[in-house]
Enzyme design. Sequence first.
Site, mmCIF file in Angstrom:
data_model
loop_
_atom_site.group_PDB
_atom_site.id
_atom_site.type_symbol
_atom_site.label_atom_id
_atom_site.label_comp_id
_atom_site.label_asym_id
_atom_site.label_seq_id
_atom_site.Cartn_x
_atom_site.Cartn_y
_atom_site.Cartn_z
ATOM 1 N N LYS A 22 10.008 -16.644 -3.996
ATOM 2 C CA LYS A 22 11.054 -15.699 -3.563
ATOM 3 C C LYS A 22 10.481 -14.671 -2.586
ATOM 4 C CE LYS A 22 11.941 -12.031 -6.341
ATOM 5 N NZ LYS A 22 11.800 -10.712 -5.696
ATOM 6 N N ARG A 121 10.369 3.988 -5.280
ATOM 7 C CA ARG A 121 10.365 3.008 -4.196
ATOM 8 C C ARG A 121 10.823 3.596 -2.852
ATOM 9 N NH1 ARG A 121 12.194 -2.835 -6.204
ATOM 10 N NH2 ARG A 121 10.408 -3.434 -4.933
ATOM 11 N N ASP A 305 3.869 -7.664 -11.085
ATOM 12 C CA ASP A 305 5.011 -8.520 -11.451
ATOM 13 C C ASP A 305 4.742 -9.342 -12.707
ATOM 14 O OD1 ASP A 305 6.265 -7.535 -9.249
ATOM 15 O OD2 ASP A 305 6.047 -9.330 -8.018
HETATM 16 C C1 EPZ Z 1 6.835 -6.225 -3.114
HETATM 17 O O1 EPZ Z 1 7.631 -5.071 -3.206
HETATM 18 C C2 EPZ Z 1 7.518 -7.276 -3.960
HETATM 19 N N1 EPZ Z 1 8.859 -7.496 -3.434
HETATM 20 C C3 EPZ Z 1 7.570 -6.806 -5.392
HETATM 21 O O2 EPZ Z 1 8.151 -7.830 -6.161
HETATM 22 C C4 EPZ Z 1 6.138 -6.541 -5.890
HETATM 23 O O3 EPZ Z 1 6.205 -6.009 -7.189
HETATM 24 C C5 EPZ Z 1 5.461 -5.547 -4.957
HETATM 25 O O4 EPZ Z 1 5.507 -6.012 -3.595
HETATM 26 C C6 EPZ Z 1 4.002 -5.294 -5.315
HETATM 27 O O5 EPZ Z 1 3.317 -6.508 -5.351
HETATM 28 C C7 EPZ Z 1 9.023 -8.337 -2.424
HETATM 29 O O6 EPZ Z 1 8.092 -8.932 -1.907
HETATM 30 C C8 EPZ Z 1 10.417 -8.560 -1.945
HETATM 31 P P1 EPZ Z 1 5.132 -2.217 -2.077
HETATM 32 P P2 EPZ Z 1 7.458 -3.857 -2.195
HETATM 33 O O7 EPZ Z 1 5.725 -1.677 -0.844
HETATM 34 O O8 EPZ Z 1 7.169 -4.391 -0.842
HETATM 35 C C9 EPZ Z 1 5.053 2.514 -2.984
HETATM 36 C C10 EPZ Z 1 9.520 -8.655 -7.917
HETATM 37 O O9 EPZ Z 1 9.753 -8.475 -9.136
HETATM 38 N N2 EPZ Z 1 5.611 2.670 -1.631
HETATM 39 O O10 EPZ Z 1 3.803 -2.890 -2.017
HETATM 40 O O11 EPZ Z 1 8.604 -2.965 -2.384
HETATM 41 C C11 EPZ Z 1 6.104 1.901 -3.921
HETATM 42 O O12 EPZ Z 1 6.991 2.873 -4.403
HETATM 43 C C12 EPZ Z 1 9.166 -7.490 -7.076
HETATM 44 O O13 EPZ Z 1 9.579 -9.769 -7.355
HETATM 45 C C13 EPZ Z 1 5.739 3.942 -1.112
HETATM 46 O O14 EPZ Z 1 5.405 4.939 -1.736
HETATM 47 O O15 EPZ Z 1 6.144 -3.209 -2.793
HETATM 48 C C14 EPZ Z 1 5.225 1.299 -4.988
HETATM 49 O O16 EPZ Z 1 4.849 2.272 -5.910
HETATM 50 C C15 EPZ Z 1 9.608 -6.194 -7.469
HETATM 51 N N3 EPZ Z 1 6.286 4.079 0.136
HETATM 52 C C16 EPZ Z 1 4.006 0.817 -4.203
HETATM 53 O O17 EPZ Z 1 4.010 1.569 -2.974
HETATM 54 C C17 EPZ Z 1 6.663 2.997 0.882
HETATM 55 O O18 EPZ Z 1 7.152 3.183 2.005
HETATM 56 C C18 EPZ Z 1 3.992 -0.682 -3.882
HETATM 57 O O19 EPZ Z 1 5.124 -1.042 -3.129
HETATM 58 C C19 EPZ Z 1 6.513 1.701 0.338
HETATM 59 C C20 EPZ Z 1 5.968 1.554 -0.921
#
Ligand code: EPZ
Length: 416
Positions: A22, A121, A305
């Site tokens: 996904k 997020r 995850d």
């Molecule tokens: C991706 O989410 C995945 N989603 C998530 O999968 C996964 O848990 C996550 O990466 C971490 O591996 C997809 O690929 C669609 P991040 P993403 O940006 O991109 C903070 C699932 O169950 N952050 O690496 O949203 C954020 O709040 C899911 O399949 C900021 O602060 O993850 C978090 O604490 C859910 N500011 C951390 O970084 C930002 O601008 C990691 O987020 C962006 C992120």
Amino acid sequence: MSEFLIDGGVRLEGSIGVQTSKNALLPIICGALLVEGEVVLKNVAPYLDVENLLDIVKRCDVKIEHEFGAVVLDASSAKPSLIPSALSKQLRASILLLGAFVGRFRHARVTFPGGCEIGLRPIDLHLNALRELGVIIEENHGIINCDASNLRGGVVMLDFASVGATENIILASVLGAEEVTILNAAREPEIVDLSNFLNRCGANIVGAGTNEIVIKPVKKLFPIEYEPIKDRIVGCTYLLAGAITHGNIEVRGVKYAQNISFLKKLCQSGCQLNIKSDTITLKSPKTFQTVDMIETNVYPAFPTDLQSPFVALLSIIKGVCIVRENVFESRFKYVPELIKMGAKIKVKNNVALIEGVEKLSGAEVWATDLRGGAGLILAALCANGYTTIHNANHILRGYSNLAENLGSLGARIKYK
Ligand code: EPZ
């Protein structure tokens, strides 16, 4: 309101294949917006998140056809339409349209994304990175307006190796004007897959899978056929289903090299693994052993995850185990539901202390998010008696045909 009904206590046996990922598919679908002509994505599993993103993309005048499990996207006449907030709130990955629109049209108007409620997020890293590349961004009444007419290159250093921000920078830069270097880039296999897809279309991206990615712009991307990688999180969830039911199962399409931190913990718990190129066979022990503290973090550390699915297993391992969640601040929301099933878990801030019980028991529980819901499924598979898991829609976002798949291994599970 959909639900899973599970009559637990059956040992799972047999062989199961994993579908395409996904989290690889979602950015690749956005990447297809950069291509003029038909992109064929093969073996697309019907995840709810993928269906929702395809609905969104259709509203941007991308032609979409489903053919025997493949999805054909033609973005030749695509437009950067504003997606209604109700739709973009359905999934976090809708924010990736921002990079794709900036890259292809040099302007974008998008609404704030939604997704699983597992933390604040924010999208500050995405927006700051685009600003560093010359994009002028204004936020008005929940709408993000981007003017990228002066899109430029440069070095973008991410404060945190965010998966989505890395993907958005890549999408914005492949058809850009100048070279872009991302430092502290996310290294997840899904980033490598996005880069492989775009490179096959003619892009010039080097370094995906390391923390330094260089994108040299090209003029045009060409249509291709592509099969995204298999879903490592789904593959490992199946392995846990075998483990937690004291079963003996083979999972096809799960790669050792992408799951080392997880597999180490599974071995520590006493499971025997037989690892071949992309097939893992698991034999669950009679008696599990406690595992050392689990700390989630960015790839290649233990994936956030798989935190809740693994906690389901820890909840029946005699002794005490500790899990620290370092990625999303609200990823223990499912714990009260697991406690209803007899688990003994205490959570303080981002740390959970799990004291294993001999047996979980069936109960009526509610999925709070996708992976939390997967943890409840696993708990229900090994519990005494019946479990009803409400809010099953959360689980369908990232697990397709789950009842049929687990049913093929002997589980008594229905979806309605
Ligand atoms: C991706 O989410 C995945 N989603 C998530 O999968 C996964 O848990 C996550 O990466 C971490 O591996 C997809 O690929 C669609 P991040 P993403 O940006 O991109 C903070 C699932 O169950 N952050 O690496 O949203 C954020 O709040 C899911 O399949 C900021 O602060 O993850 C978090 O604490 C859910 N500011 C951390 O970084 C930002 O601008 C990691 O987020 C962006 C992120």
